[in-house]
Design an enzyme around this catalytic site. Structure first.
Site: not given
Length: 292
Positions: A107, A272
């Site tokens: 990320d 994620h």
């Protein structure tokens, strides 16, 4: 304590004039630096980091502006540029005695890792990227109503003031939203770890917003300059992503091939927070990369 990776030693390392990073170090062998994402801290690597210590020196910092690392005021656009944050990581590794090292990021940390690979090609031996696109491509693929999935990018891109006020007024609800909707396995982030992420994020609203604001400005400029100059990643690269390309209508592997000649790209069925949801899979990706 929930804010520590078991078996790792903790220290503070000065990387810039006014910035000291909190870092956990464990294991022995060739160095691997692991960079966390949003809204997390270095603790997101707790499973993968412990696994990798069997063969590697594993270094897990909190990025500037996050966790227990320093959070300088964003006096200029460069304070939280990925170029500046990447320089932090190179300085950190050097201070720990590693002039060359492998680097993995998730990320926000993946954007820092990408910039480190472009800016410091002689320093980064291998590069792993988890669940992002390069900043320039990220903005290009967001169109119409499908861009609503990235509403936080647009909110934190606004000038200083309103985003910080809005997020600070309901920080736990804001950061907790992403912990909820981005995880396919809620058990991957236990209650005590979630509480630590919320506490750390709640105490870092201005710097987190500044990090994102940089990705709507100076980071795009840096990516554009690299693309115009034909700069590409020189080291072996592994990219693991959810199948966002299918969801939003773009060729994720194709976008990454424009940046990396030696690329392995794969999609995952994990959510994620893949280093927490599927740590064995991510450890295998990193071991395979380091063998290239």
């Amino acid at each position: 304590m929930t804010s520590a990776i078991p078996g790792f030693d903790y220290q503070r390392v000065t990387v810039d004039d006014d910035v000291t990073l909190n870092v956990a170090v464990g294991g022995a062998g060739s160095p691997v630096v692991l960079l966390h994402g949003f809204p997390q801290t270095h603790l997101m690597w707790r499973h993968v980091a412990v696994d990798l210590t069997a063969d590697h020196t594993v270094i897990c910092p909190d990025l500037r502006g996050y966790g227990a690392s320093d959070k300088p005021e964003a006096r200029t656009a460069d304070t939280y540029s990925k170029r500046t944050m990447a320089a932090d990581i190179v300085a950190l590794a050097g201070a720990l005695g590693h002039e060359r090292f492998a680097l993995a990021g998730h990320d926000r940390g993946a954007l820092v890792a990408l910039r480190a690979g472009l800016d410091h090609p002689a320093t980064i031996t291998h590069l792993a990227i988890l669940d992002v696109l390069p900043t320039l491509d990220m903005w290009d693929v967001l169109h119409g109503s499908s861009a609503a999935v990235a509403f936080h990018l647009y909110l934190m891109a606004q000038p200083p003031g309103l985003p910080e006020q809005m997020i600070g007024a309901s920080a736990d609800a804001f950061f907790g939203y992403f912990l909820d909707v981005w995880a396919r396995s809620p058990r991957a982030v236990p209650t005590e770890v979630r509480a630590e992420y919320l506490r750390a994020s709640r105490e870092a609203v201005p710097s987190i917003v500044a990090d994102y604001r940089a990705s709507a400005g100076v980071d795009v400029e840096h990516d554009r300059a690299d693309r115009a100059a034909g700069n590409r990643l020189a080291m072996p690269v592994a990219v693991v992503q959810q199948d966002w390309g299918a969801a939003l209508g773009y060729d994720a592997a194709g976008l990454w091939r424009a940046w990396a000649a030696d690329l392995e790209h794969r999609t995952t069925s994990a959510g994620h927070f893949m280093a927490e949801e599927a740590p064995d899979e991510i450890s295998e990706v990193l071991r395979s990369l380091l063998a290239r």
